[in-house]
Design a protein around this motif. Structure first.
Motif, PDB file in Angstrom:
ATOM      1  N   ARG A  69      43.546  21.635  33.517  1.00  0.00           N
ATOM      2  CA  ARG A  69      45.026  21.610  32.834  1.00  0.00           C
ATOM      3  C   ARG A  69      45.431  20.828  31.877  1.00  0.00           C
ATOM      4  O   ARG A  69      44.718  19.399  31.500  1.00  0.00           O
ATOM      5  CB  ARG A  69      46.054  21.019  33.876  1.00  0.00           C
ATOM      6  CG  ARG A  69      45.684  21.783  35.271  1.00  0.00           C
ATOM      7  CD  ARG A  69      47.283  20.980  35.989  1.00  0.00           C
ATOM      8  NE  ARG A  69      47.547  21.342  37.167  1.00  0.00           N
ATOM      9  CZ  ARG A  69      48.203  21.368  38.189  1.00  0.00           C
ATOM     10  NH1 ARG A  69      48.988  19.949  38.303  1.00  0.00           N
ATOM     11  NH2 ARG A  69      48.170  21.731  39.532  1.00  0.00           N
ATOM     12  N   LEU A  70      46.019  21.313  30.508  1.00  0.00           N
ATOM     13  CA  LEU A  70      46.774  20.986  29.580  1.00  0.00           C
ATOM     14  C   LEU A  70      45.071  20.210  28.884  1.00  0.00           C
ATOM     15  O   LEU A  70      45.424  19.069  28.329  1.00  0.00           O
ATOM     16  CB  LEU A  70      47.517  19.477  29.826  1.00  0.00           C
ATOM     17  CG  LEU A  70      48.808  20.230  30.723  1.00  0.00           C
ATOM     18  CD1 LEU A  70      50.032  18.600  30.598  1.00  0.00           C
ATOM     19  CD2 LEU A  70      49.566  20.320  29.775  1.00  0.00           C
ATOM     20  N   GLN A  71      44.634  21.031  28.038  1.00  0.00           N
ATOM     21  CA  GLN A  71      43.085  20.871  27.522  1.00  0.00           C
ATOM     22  C   GLN A  71      43.440  21.907  26.833  1.00  0.00           C
ATOM     23  O   GLN A  71      44.044  23.213  26.107  1.00  0.00           O
ATOM     24  CB  GLN A  71      41.773  21.091  28.363  1.00  0.00           C
ATOM     25  CG  GLN A  71      41.608  20.339  29.519  1.00  0.00           C
ATOM     26  CD  GLN A  71      41.949  19.506  29.713  1.00  0.00           C
ATOM     27  OE1 GLN A  71      40.783  18.153  28.599  1.00  0.00           O
ATOM     28  NE2 GLN A  71      41.892  18.396  30.180  1.00  0.00           N
ATOM     29  N   PRO A  72      42.980  22.036  25.069  1.00  0.00           N
ATOM     30  CA  PRO A  72      43.203  22.506  23.993  1.00  0.00           C
ATOM     31  C   PRO A  72      42.519  23.693  24.382  1.00  0.00           C
ATOM     32  O   PRO A  72      41.833  23.703  24.758  1.00  0.00           O
ATOM     33  CB  PRO A  72      41.991  21.433  22.525  1.00  0.00           C
ATOM     34  CG  PRO A  72      42.118  20.182  23.531  1.00  0.00           C
ATOM     35  CD  PRO A  72      42.158  20.084  25.278  1.00  0.00           C
TER      36      PRO A  72
ATOM     37  N   PRO B 285      44.978   3.081  39.143  1.00  0.00           N
ATOM     38  CA  PRO B 285      45.860   4.233  39.301  1.00  0.00           C
ATOM     39  C   PRO B 285      46.509   4.538  38.300  1.00  0.00           C
ATOM     40  O   PRO B 285      47.762   5.947  38.622  1.00  0.00           O
ATOM     41  CB  PRO B 285      47.668   3.041  38.881  1.00  0.00           C
ATOM     42  CG  PRO B 285      46.498   1.740  40.310  1.00  0.00           C
ATOM     43  CD  PRO B 285      45.067   2.111  39.329  1.00  0.00           C
ATOM     44  N   PHE B 286      46.199   4.603  37.083  1.00  0.00           N
ATOM     45  CA  PHE B 286      46.031   5.484  35.744  1.00  0.00           C
ATOM     46  C   PHE B 286      45.525   5.685  34.928  1.00  0.00           C
ATOM     47  O   PHE B 286      44.761   6.245  34.329  1.00  0.00           O
ATOM     48  CB  PHE B 286      47.531   4.597  34.903  1.00  0.00           C
ATOM     49  CG  PHE B 286      48.501   4.188  35.116  1.00  0.00           C
ATOM     50  CD1 PHE B 286      49.386   4.837  35.113  1.00  0.00           C
ATOM     51  CD2 PHE B 286      48.538   3.401  35.410  1.00  0.00           C
ATOM     52  CE1 PHE B 286      50.588   4.702  35.483  1.00  0.00           C
ATOM     53  CE2 PHE B 286      49.928   2.057  35.010  1.00  0.00           C
ATOM     54  CZ  PHE B 286      50.638   3.454  35.126  1.00  0.00           C
ATOM     55  N   ASP B 287      44.035   6.449  36.378  1.00  0.00           N
ATOM     56  CA  ASP B 287      43.024   7.221  36.235  1.00  0.00           C
ATOM     57  C   ASP B 287      43.398   8.768  35.748  1.00  0.00           C
ATOM     58  O   ASP B 287      44.388   9.262  36.725  1.00  0.00           O
ATOM     59  CB  ASP B 287      41.912   7.222  37.102  1.00  0.00           C
ATOM     60  CG  ASP B 287      40.818   7.948  36.920  1.00  0.00           C
ATOM     61  OD1 ASP B 287      40.132   8.910  35.662  1.00  0.00           O
ATOM     62  OD2 ASP B 287      39.952   7.967  37.534  1.00  0.00           O
ATOM     63  N   LEU B 288      43.646   9.826  34.785  1.00  0.00           N
ATOM     64  CA  LEU B 288      44.800  10.808  34.628  1.00  0.00           C
ATOM     65  C   LEU B 288      43.501  11.927  34.841  1.00  0.00           C
ATOM     66  O   LEU B 288      43.890  13.073  34.823  1.00  0.00           O
ATOM     67  CB  LEU B 288      45.513  10.530  33.097  1.00  0.00           C
ATOM     68  CG  LEU B 288      46.342   9.914  33.019  1.00  0.00           C
ATOM     69  CD1 LEU B 288      47.174  10.051  31.513  1.00  0.00           C
ATOM     70  CD2 LEU B 288      47.409   9.409  34.255  1.00  0.00           C
ATOM     71  N   GLY B 289      42.218  11.929  35.567  1.00  0.00           N
ATOM     72  CA  GLY B 289      41.252  12.856  34.870  1.00  0.00           C
ATOM     73  C   GLY B 289      41.531  13.626  36.155  1.00  0.00           C
ATOM     74  O   GLY B 289      41.239  14.812  35.893  1.00  0.00           O
ATOM     75  N   ALA B 290      41.917  13.480  37.501  1.00  0.00           N
ATOM     76  CA  ALA B 290      41.843  14.184  38.146  1.00  0.00           C
ATOM     77  C   ALA B 290      43.178  14.519  38.060  1.00  0.00           C
ATOM     78  O   ALA B 290      43.431  16.234  38.702  1.00  0.00           O
ATOM     79  CB  ALA B 290      41.916  13.111  39.858  1.00  0.00           C
TER      80      ALA B 290
END
Length: 570
Positions: free
Chosen positions: A127-130, A117-122
């Motif tokens: 987005r929001l990359q350095p 449920p908390f796989d934030l990869g997709a």
């Protein structure tokens, strides 16, 4: 009269008080321009003086809209253009260098860390990359995603321990810290039903999850859908209030209202295959607290009369598995064929996890028939199995989808039956829509009867082609092998195919062109017939209605034929 006139004048001046807005971005950036225009909105000004009065506020709105997309070093000037009666506020925006992300710390901590449920990869991909330009919308989106996943999967005590964006306008850099503490995942407890006439055993067998399983909102929604699909209930409301949890277990409460036990339905229709027809159906949706059902149908048309009845026992789970006992009588007099049949049997119906509907059954069928120069009767004990799957998008008028069906039947001479035979019949249909107005349909059907005594096989198990749902351009069941007198007697094999194109020229109305090909034969090397035609389709509230004009290409002497039919295309 004065009051309506005053209202008209007030409306006129309210409309006239709108001024125009023009946004110029340097360097050009459509995303920023669109955001400023949306944020500033309509200019409430009737003249140039009013525009000057609100210009400062509009400039601040424009700056906020640019900052939302990472542009903190904007220089915004305004001017007033246009005529005296049609003024325009012009905002000239110099963007400057955007703020870019430096440190990005987005993570999930606690028992839910690393779970699906908390796989934030997709959610975070791209987005929001350095090094990316700061985008507040992307930040809010992933923040909402984490919160929504927590609610969906039962992390009701979760919270953000850090949620901040720090912007250094001197270096044009920003740091993001977004940390979520999941807490423990709640679990689903006992399912508690409101008072109903049904046994608790029946109700609990409709629940497809076990007590103690991790909370999942989809499981709650599925239970709601399953209960409605069972046919027992008028209303269903399933809830799992986290406020009632004990030791991490949330009770699942189901409030249901049973439907009326009896229903009586009447229907009428027309097709060029069988002409006008009428139907009466009676259903008792629940006979007893165990959820048994029964019903009967009567269908009448000039060439066919049929009455059937059934008694159904729910299995496990009741909404997708049942045992049905059935019986029926049918009289048919179509062209060269007359038959009367009496059938009794039982079948097990189940919906497999793969989405296929499987029916296995055994029926005893006695049929008296006359076709061509021959007449006879047969008694057959027929075991059978069938598989069917229909998948579509678009409800009563799908835009794409497919339907597949396979039916196998057989009988063994000496085991009640008069003759050995095996029969296979399969169909495949497909539908695809391109750019909303262009629809393509395809259909193919194949069938075969394997037996050494075809003369003993009743007409209901032989194959015929032609008609509204077969090879158009030919009358119903007129494509068939014939006997020595030229009477149609049905074939061992069937090939039935069609390709159709439809164009929607106005809402719910389509023009169609098609080509059909096939025949019922005693050999696959026999000649097959081809026809072409045009048609009109109307998507009525009760489903598609079709009118076609078709003509045989193989046999031009057949002339034109009109076909009228209704029903789903898949």
């Amino acid at each position: 009269m004065a009051r309506p006139l005053l209202l008209i004048l007030l409306t006129f001046f309210a409309v006239a008080a709108r001024a125009g807005l023009e946004v110029n971005i340097e360097p050009a950036n459509e995303q920023v321009k669109d955001n400023i225009e949306a944020f500033v909105g309509d200019i409430d000004a009737a003249n140039r003086r009013d525009i000057e009065r609100i210009a400062k506020h509009s400039k601040q709105q424009a700056a906020d809209a640019a900052r939302a997309l990472g542009y903190y070093q904007t220089n915004i000037e305004h001017r007033v253009a246009g005529s005296r009666n049609d003024p325009v506020l012009v905002l000239d925006v110099q963007l400057g260098e955007p703020v870019r992300l430096d440190e990005v710390n987005i993570r999930v901590e606690g028992p839910g860390q690393g779970t699906e449920p908390f796989d934030l990869g997709a959610a975070q991909r791209g987005r929001l990359q350095p090094g990316d330009i700061l985008h507040h919308g992307h930040y809010e989106a992933i923040k909402s995603y984490i919160g929504n996943q927590a609610l969906r999967y039962g992390y009701f005590s979760g919270e953000f321990s850090q949620q901040r964006i720090v912007v250094n306008v001197e270096t044009n850099e920003a740091d993001i810290a977004l940390v979520y503490q999941t807490g423990q995942r709640f679990r689903l407890g006992d399912v508690i039903f409101s008072e109903t006439p049904f046994t608790d055993n029946l109700l609990q067998r409709m629940v497809t999850f076990n007590t103690g399983r991790p909370y999942d909102a989809d499981a709650i929604a599925k239970l709601n859908r399953d209960l409605l699909a069972s046919g027992y209930f008028e209303t269903v409301q399933v809830s799992a209030p986290a406020s009632e949890a004990e030791d991490g277990l949330i009770p699942v409460r189901v409030n249901i209202t049973e439907r009326k036990p009896h229903s009586l339905g009447f229907g009428a229709g027309y097709s060029t295959d069988v002409g006008a027809r009428g139907r009466v159906s009676w259903t008792e949706h629940w006979v007893n607290p165990q959820g048994h059902k029964r019903g009967a149908d009567l269908e009448l048309s000039l060439p066919r009369q049929e009455i059937t009845g059934y008694y159904q026992v729910p299995l496990t789970p009741p909404q997708t598995s049942s045992l049905r006992f059935f019986g029926g009588w049918q009289n048919e007099d179509i062209d060269d064929i007359e038959s009367q049949s009496l059938t009794i049997g039982a079948q097990h119906e189940t919906l497999l996890d793969s989405g296929w509907e499987r029916v296995t059954g055994l029926r005893l069928e006695h049929e008296r028939f006359s076709l061509g120069n021959d007449s006879g009767q047969s008694t057959l004990l027929i075991p059978g199995i069938s598989f069917q799957r229909t998948k579509s998008v678009g409800g009563i008028d799908p835009s794409r989808g497919y339907s597949l069906m396979l039916d196998l039947q057989a009988a063994k001479k000496g085991i009640v039956s008069d003759v050995d035979f095996a029969r296979i019949f399969t169909t495949a249909k497909g539908l695809y829509t391109v750019e909303e107005n262009h629809r393509f349909l395809a259909r193919v059907g194949l069938g075969a009867v394997f037996t050494d005594e075809l003369a003993q096989i009743p007409p209901s198990l032989r194959f015929f082609a032609g008609g509204d749902q077969s090879v158009r351009g030919y009358d119903y069941r007129t494509l068939s092998p014939t006997d020595s007198s030229g009477e149609r007697v049905g074939g061992r094999y069937l090939l039935d195919s069609a390709l159709e194109y439809q164009y929607e020229f106005i809402d719910n109305w389509r023009a169609a062109t098609f080509v059909d090909h096939g025949n019922a034969m005693d050999s696959f090397t026999a000649a097959r017939e081809t026809s072409i035609g045009l048609g009109i389709r109307w998507v009525s509230p009760v489903g598609p209605i079709r009118v076609d004009v078709a003509r045989s290409v193989s046999d031009p002497d057949e002339g034109f034929r009109i076909h009228f039919s209704m029903g789903p295309e898949l």
